[in-house]
Design a protein around this motif. Structure first.
Motif, mmCIF file in Angstrom:
data_model
loop_
_atom_site.group_PDB
_atom_site.id
_atom_site.type_symbol
_atom_site.label_atom_id
_atom_site.label_comp_id
_atom_site.label_asym_id
_atom_site.label_seq_id
_atom_site.Cartn_x
_atom_site.Cartn_y
_atom_site.Cartn_z
ATOM 1 N N MET A 1 148.542 53.521 -34.678
ATOM 2 C CA MET A 1 147.794 52.561 -35.501
ATOM 3 C C MET A 1 147.180 51.438 -34.673
ATOM 4 O O MET A 1 146.085 50.973 -34.972
ATOM 5 N N ILE A 2 147.877 50.977 -33.640
ATOM 6 C CA ILE A 2 147.345 49.848 -32.870
ATOM 7 C C ILE A 2 146.451 50.297 -31.727
ATOM 8 O O ILE A 2 145.797 49.449 -31.097
ATOM 9 N N TYR A 3 146.386 51.619 -31.458
ATOM 10 C CA TYR A 3 145.526 52.076 -30.362
ATOM 11 C C TYR A 3 144.061 51.687 -30.560
ATOM 12 O O TYR A 3 143.411 51.223 -29.612
ATOM 13 N N PRO A 4 143.471 51.870 -31.769
ATOM 14 C CA PRO A 4 142.063 51.426 -31.924
ATOM 15 C C PRO A 4 141.871 49.942 -31.636
ATOM 16 O O PRO A 4 140.849 49.547 -31.070
ATOM 17 N N LEU A 5 142.836 49.105 -32.030
ATOM 18 C CA LEU A 5 142.715 47.675 -31.744
ATOM 19 C C LEU A 5 142.795 47.404 -30.248
ATOM 20 O O LEU A 5 142.038 46.579 -29.705
ATOM 21 N N LEU A 6 143.705 48.100 -29.568
ATOM 22 C CA LEU A 6 143.807 47.930 -28.110
ATOM 23 C C LEU A 6 142.552 48.440 -27.423
ATOM 24 O O LEU A 6 142.075 47.835 -26.448
ATOM 25 N N TRP A 7 142.001 49.553 -27.941
ATOM 26 C CA TRP A 7 140.771 50.091 -27.353
ATOM 27 C C TRP A 7 139.602 49.130 -27.564
ATOM 28 O O TRP A 7 138.781 48.939 -26.669
ATOM 29 N N MET A 8 139.530 48.524 -28.725
ATOM 30 C CA MET A 8 138.476 47.549 -28.994
ATOM 31 C C MET A 8 138.627 46.321 -28.099
ATOM 32 O O MET A 8 137.650 45.830 -27.522
ATOM 33 N N SER B 1 133.298 56.446 -21.898
ATOM 34 C CA SER B 1 133.714 57.460 -20.931
ATOM 35 C C SER B 1 135.191 57.388 -20.582
ATOM 36 O O SER B 1 135.713 58.292 -19.938
ATOM 37 N N GLN B 2 135.881 56.320 -20.997
ATOM 38 C CA GLN B 2 137.290 56.151 -20.666
ATOM 39 C C GLN B 2 138.119 56.027 -21.943
ATOM 40 O O GLN B 2 137.798 55.226 -22.822
ATOM 41 N N LEU B 3 139.182 56.836 -22.001
ATOM 42 C CA LEU B 3 140.099 56.731 -23.130
ATOM 43 C C LEU B 3 141.171 55.670 -22.902
ATOM 44 O O LEU B 3 141.800 55.224 -23.858
ATOM 45 N N ASN B 4 141.355 55.297 -21.661
ATOM 46 C CA ASN B 4 142.342 54.270 -21.351
ATOM 47 C C ASN B 4 141.839 52.924 -21.875
ATOM 48 O O ASN B 4 140.776 52.455 -21.472
ATOM 49 N N PRO B 5 142.571 52.286 -22.785
ATOM 50 C CA PRO B 5 142.072 51.018 -23.330
ATOM 51 C C PRO B 5 142.102 49.874 -22.331
ATOM 52 O O PRO B 5 141.377 48.893 -22.515
ATOM 53 N N TRP B 6 142.906 49.992 -21.295
ATOM 54 C CA TRP B 6 143.026 48.889 -20.348
ATOM 55 C C TRP B 6 141.873 48.931 -19.352
ATOM 56 O O TRP B 6 141.665 49.928 -18.670
ATOM 57 N N PRO B 7 141.078 47.881 -19.238
ATOM 58 C CA PRO B 7 139.938 47.886 -18.317
ATOM 59 C C PRO B 7 140.394 47.768 -16.866
ATOM 60 O O PRO B 7 141.412 47.136 -16.559
ATOM 61 N N SER B 8 139.640 48.393 -15.989
ATOM 62 C CA SER B 8 139.957 48.289 -14.554
ATOM 63 C C SER B 8 139.662 46.898 -14.026
ATOM 64 O O SER B 8 140.318 46.428 -13.087
ATOM 65 N N SER B 9 138.688 46.235 -14.596
ATOM 66 C CA SER B 9 138.364 44.844 -14.235
ATOM 67 C C SER B 9 137.828 44.147 -15.478
ATOM 68 O O SER B 9 137.197 44.775 -16.329
ATOM 69 N N PHE B 10 138.104 42.879 -15.574
ATOM 70 C CA PHE B 10 137.724 42.106 -16.751
ATOM 71 C C PHE B 10 136.377 41.421 -16.522
ATOM 72 O O PHE B 10 136.169 40.764 -15.498
#
Length: 286
Positions: free
Chosen positions: A31-38, A51-60
């Protein structure tokens, strides 16, 4: 022996409950994955968002927030102010008008009271889309289109039957001895409402205010229909402008503004979640 039996039973209970806990944890993550992805996508460049499914960005990168805030004229500062003004006036209108109407239904005896109360309950079942065209025609004749008036003036006329029903159920749980004691002291209906009923309505009033703010702030259809000038638009309508007619979008800016648009409702819910539960629990179930 008794302590040993308790320990064994406790361990067996824990062994049976861990699959349930694991299932709930997985559901929470889904449930919280879409929020983390956003949230993560709002800090990514547009090329990395889809292109990336990982919600965590490599750089901000804060460029999405800066560009999104300035993406249109007059800017999202104006849109947020408009949304807060409309939601605030709607809250005041519902709290005042619905409480007075509920007091009349719950305490007064007048002709056709039951029929009018039934008609009010039936109005809850009507879809808002069925009333959209006649309401727009009325507001257009009044010259209210492209103003905030259609979005908050009806709230002062007690048009939200759900909140009236909520408060009626609460007022019916209050003993009539309070009204009779006040009448002996010389209080009239208005004084009884202001001095006794309205203060005791606090849980229901808080629930009404919270839900009215969230529903009005997140409303898109009504604001899209009645507000066409850029200077009068609200946050939901302005965010739709970040998507062009061909279906393309500045995804980074759209996600960044989506994150910011959630802040007011998140703060309201975080501060008042205890009052929401209390208001619902003490209204229709008492």
């Amino acid at each position: 022996m008794v302590n040993l039996a308790h320990r064994i039973s406790g361990r067996s209970t824990e062994s049976r409950s861990w699959p349930r806990h694991l299932f709930l944890i997985v559901c929470v993550l889904v449930m919280i994955y879409p929020l983390l992805w956003m949230l993560g996508g709002s800090f990514k460049p547009n090329t990395d968002i889809l292109s990336q499914l990982n919600p965590w960005p490599s750089s901000f990168h804060l460029s999405n927030y800066i560009d999104g805030w300035k993406s249109s004229t007059p800017g999202f500062t104006r849109y947020f102010v408009n949304s807060l003004i409309i939601a605030g006036l709607a809250v005041v209108g519902n709290v005042v008008a619905c409480s007075m109407t509920a007091y009349a239904f719950a305490r007064f005896q007048f002709r056709f009271r039951r029929i009018l109360f039934g008609v009010m309950l039936v109005s809850i079942m009507l879809p808002a889309h069925a009333l959209l065209i006649p309401q727009y025609f009325v507001y257009f004749k009044l010259g209210w289109v492209n103003t905030f008036l259609p979005l908050f003036v009806p709230k002062f006329l007690a048009t939200d039957a759900f909140f009236i029903f909520l408060m009626v159920q609460f007022i019916r749980t209050l003993p009539r001895d309070l009204d009779e004691s006040a009448e002996i002291d010389g209080c009239g209906p208005v004084r009884i409402f202001l001095s006794i009923i309205f203060p005791l309505l606090r849980p229901a009033l808080i629930t009404t205010a919270i839900f009215t703010f969230i529903w009005t702030y997140n409303d898109f259809l009504s604001q899209l229909i009645y507000l066409s000038y850029p200077g009068s638009q609200t946050v939901p309508v302005a965010m739709s402008g970040l998507v062009d007619s061909s279906g393309g979008a500045a995804y980074g800016q759209l996600l960044a503004m989506s994150v910011l648009s959630l802040v007011p409702t998140f703060v309201v819910f975080l501060v008042s979640q205890r009052h929401i539960v209390q208001g619902v629990a003490t209204t229709g179930l008492r």
